[in-house]
Design a protein around this motif. Structure first.
Motif, short mmCIF file in Angstrom:
data_model
loop_
_atom_site.label_atom_id
_atom_site.label_comp_id
_atom_site.label_asym_id
_atom_site.label_seq_id
_atom_site.Cartn_x
_atom_site.Cartn_y
_atom_site.Cartn_z
N ILE A 132 -10.64 -86.03 -5.08
CA ILE A 132 -10.09 -86.29 -5.86
C ILE A 132 -10.00 -85.17 -6.96
N LEU A 133 -10.65 -84.63 -7.22
CA LEU A 133 -10.38 -83.79 -8.36
C LEU A 133 -10.61 -82.24 -7.91
N TYR A 134 -10.98 -81.89 -6.52
CA TYR A 134 -10.44 -80.82 -5.82
C TYR A 134 -10.15 -80.54 -4.74
N ASN A 135 -9.88 -81.24 -4.52
CA ASN A 135 -8.49 -80.33 -3.17
C ASN A 135 -7.78 -80.19 -3.16
N ASN A 136 -6.41 -80.35 -4.23
CA ASN A 136 -5.41 -80.20 -4.50
C ASN A 136 -5.69 -78.35 -4.81
N LEU A 137 -6.74 -77.99 -5.26
CA LEU A 137 -7.23 -76.40 -5.97
C LEU A 137 -7.64 -75.95 -4.56
N LEU A 138 -8.42 -76.87 -3.99
CA LEU A 138 -8.78 -76.13 -2.62
C LEU A 138 -7.58 -75.63 -1.66
N LYS A 139 -6.51 -76.79 -1.61
CA LYS A 139 -5.17 -76.14 -0.67
C LYS A 139 -3.92 -75.07 -1.12
N GLU A 140 -4.33 -74.98 -2.07
CA GLU A 140 -3.73 -74.08 -3.29
C GLU A 140 -3.93 -73.16 -2.70
N LEU A 141 -5.72 -72.35 -2.78
CA LEU A 141 -5.99 -71.55 -2.63
C LEU A 141 -6.48 -71.26 -1.76
N GLN A 142 -6.16 -71.73 -0.46
CA GLN A 142 -6.76 -70.88 0.96
C GLN A 142 -5.94 -70.38 1.48
N ALA A 143 -4.47 -70.33 1.30
CA ALA A 143 -3.95 -68.68 1.41
C ALA A 143 -4.55 -67.60 0.99
N GLN A 144 -5.19 -67.77 -0.36
CA GLN A 144 -5.53 -66.18 -0.74
C GLN A 144 -6.82 -66.22 0.02
N VAL A 145 -7.76 -67.41 0.14
CA VAL A 145 -8.58 -66.82 0.72
C VAL A 145 -8.47 -65.85 1.92
N CYS A 146 -7.36 -66.31 2.58
CA CYS A 146 -6.56 -65.81 4.07
C CYS A 146 -6.59 -64.08 3.70
N LEU A 147 -5.78 -64.29 2.53
CA LEU A 147 -4.94 -62.66 2.17
C LEU A 147 -6.51 -61.65 1.80
N ILE A 148 -7.15 -62.65 0.53
CA ILE A 148 -8.54 -61.48 1.25
C ILE A 148 -9.45 -61.64 1.83
N VAL A 149 -9.84 -62.00 3.11
CA VAL A 149 -10.61 -62.07 3.94
C VAL A 149 -9.54 -61.50 5.53
N MET A 150 -8.10 -61.05 5.11
CA MET A 150 -7.81 -59.52 6.11
C MET A 150 -7.51 -59.02 5.18
N GLN A 151 -7.50 -58.25 4.16
CA GLN A 151 -7.87 -57.22 3.29
C GLN A 151 -9.14 -56.70 3.42
N SER A 152 -10.08 -57.54 3.68
CA SER A 152 -11.24 -57.29 3.49
C SER A 152 -12.17 -56.58 5.35
N SER A 153 -11.29 -57.30 6.17
CA SER A 153 -11.68 -56.46 7.30
C SER A 153 -10.48 -56.39 8.52
N ASP A 154 -9.42 -55.80 7.83
CA ASP A 154 -8.43 -54.06 8.42
C ASP A 154 -8.93 -53.13 7.63
N VAL A 155 -9.65 -52.54 8.37
CA VAL A 155 -10.33 -51.33 7.85
C VAL A 155 -10.27 -50.21 8.63
N GLY A 156 -10.67 -48.85 8.36
CA GLY A 156 -10.89 -47.95 8.80
C GLY A 156 -11.97 -47.87 9.89
N MET A 157 -11.96 -46.98 11.03
CA MET A 157 -12.92 -46.07 11.15
C MET A 157 -12.80 -44.98 11.79
N ALA A 158 -13.55 -43.84 11.68
CA ALA A 158 -13.47 -42.84 11.31
C ALA A 158 -13.63 -42.68 13.59
N ASP A 159 -12.84 -41.96 13.84
CA ASP A 159 -12.63 -41.71 15.42
C ASP A 159 -12.86 -40.42 15.63
N GLY A 160 -13.91 -39.91 14.62
CA GLY A 160 -14.68 -38.68 15.82
C GLY A 160 -13.99 -37.54 14.96
#
Length: 186
Positions: A132-160
């Motif tokens: 009752i207290l937190y589910n609306n907050l969780l729904k609201e912030l899930q897209a932001q979590v996904c964006l943070i994850v995408m940004q944190s794992s879309d990384v360059g790797m040196a190709d030599g």
């Protein structure tokens, strides 16, 4: 875990400092979660951790080629739960930063409980007091979590050759498919 904490110590200090600076003397769990997520979004992960998360995401994508929540959860379990959660529950891990909590009243166990649900893109039982207290907050912030994850794992790797190659870059259609899966889950 050891590697993450060793490499990410400066990152943890910066996120913790930004978080403690955001919260007031008496802050609700909802405001603390919003402040923590904003702090995580504000501070860039160290390159080696981004590279690690990129590799995890790449391997998960190879094993599970269809977009799904597993692509997001594979990173959040490391980044949010194994890297950040121990510092939330035990601020003494960062003694210089822990002093910023003095005089501030936050129920960190409640913050941690909600943070774990947010990390797994899950919700509480809707009939429970936490639901009752937190589910609306969780729904609201899930897209932001996904964006943070995408940004944190879309990384360059040196190709030599000294140039950088982006690993795990989403096309618009893949991103839409992931977002569709997330919204279907909600």
């Amino acid at each position: 875990d050891y590697y993450q904490h060793r490499v990410g110590m400066d990152y943890l200090c910066m996120v913790s400092t930004a978080f403690y600076n955001r919260i007031n003397r008496d802050v609700s769990t909802v405001d603390a979660i919003r402040g923590l997520l904003a702090s995580v979004a504000q501070v860039q992960l160290p390159y080696t951790l981004r590279l690690l998360y990129s590799k995890i995401r790449q391997q998960v994508s190879e094993r599970f080629p269809r977009p799904s929540l597993i692509h997001i959860h594979s990173i959040t379990s490391f980044m949010f739960i194994r890297l950040l959660l121990p510092v939330l529950l035990n601020p003494a891990m960062l003694p210089d930063v822990a002093s910023g909590m003095s005089g501030k009243s936050v129920d960190m166990r409640s913050v941690a409980k909600v943070w774990m649900k947010l990390s797994s893109l899950a919700e509480f039982d809707p009939q429970s007091p936490d639901g009752i207290l937190y589910n609306n907050l969780l729904k609201e912030l899930q897209a932001q979590v996904c964006l943070i994850v995408m940004q944190s794992s879309d990384v360059g790797m040196a190709d030599g050759g000294g140039s950088v190659m982006v690993v795990g870059e989403y096309t618009d259609s893949e991103q839409q498919a992931d977002l569709h899966c997330i919204h279907a889950y909600l």
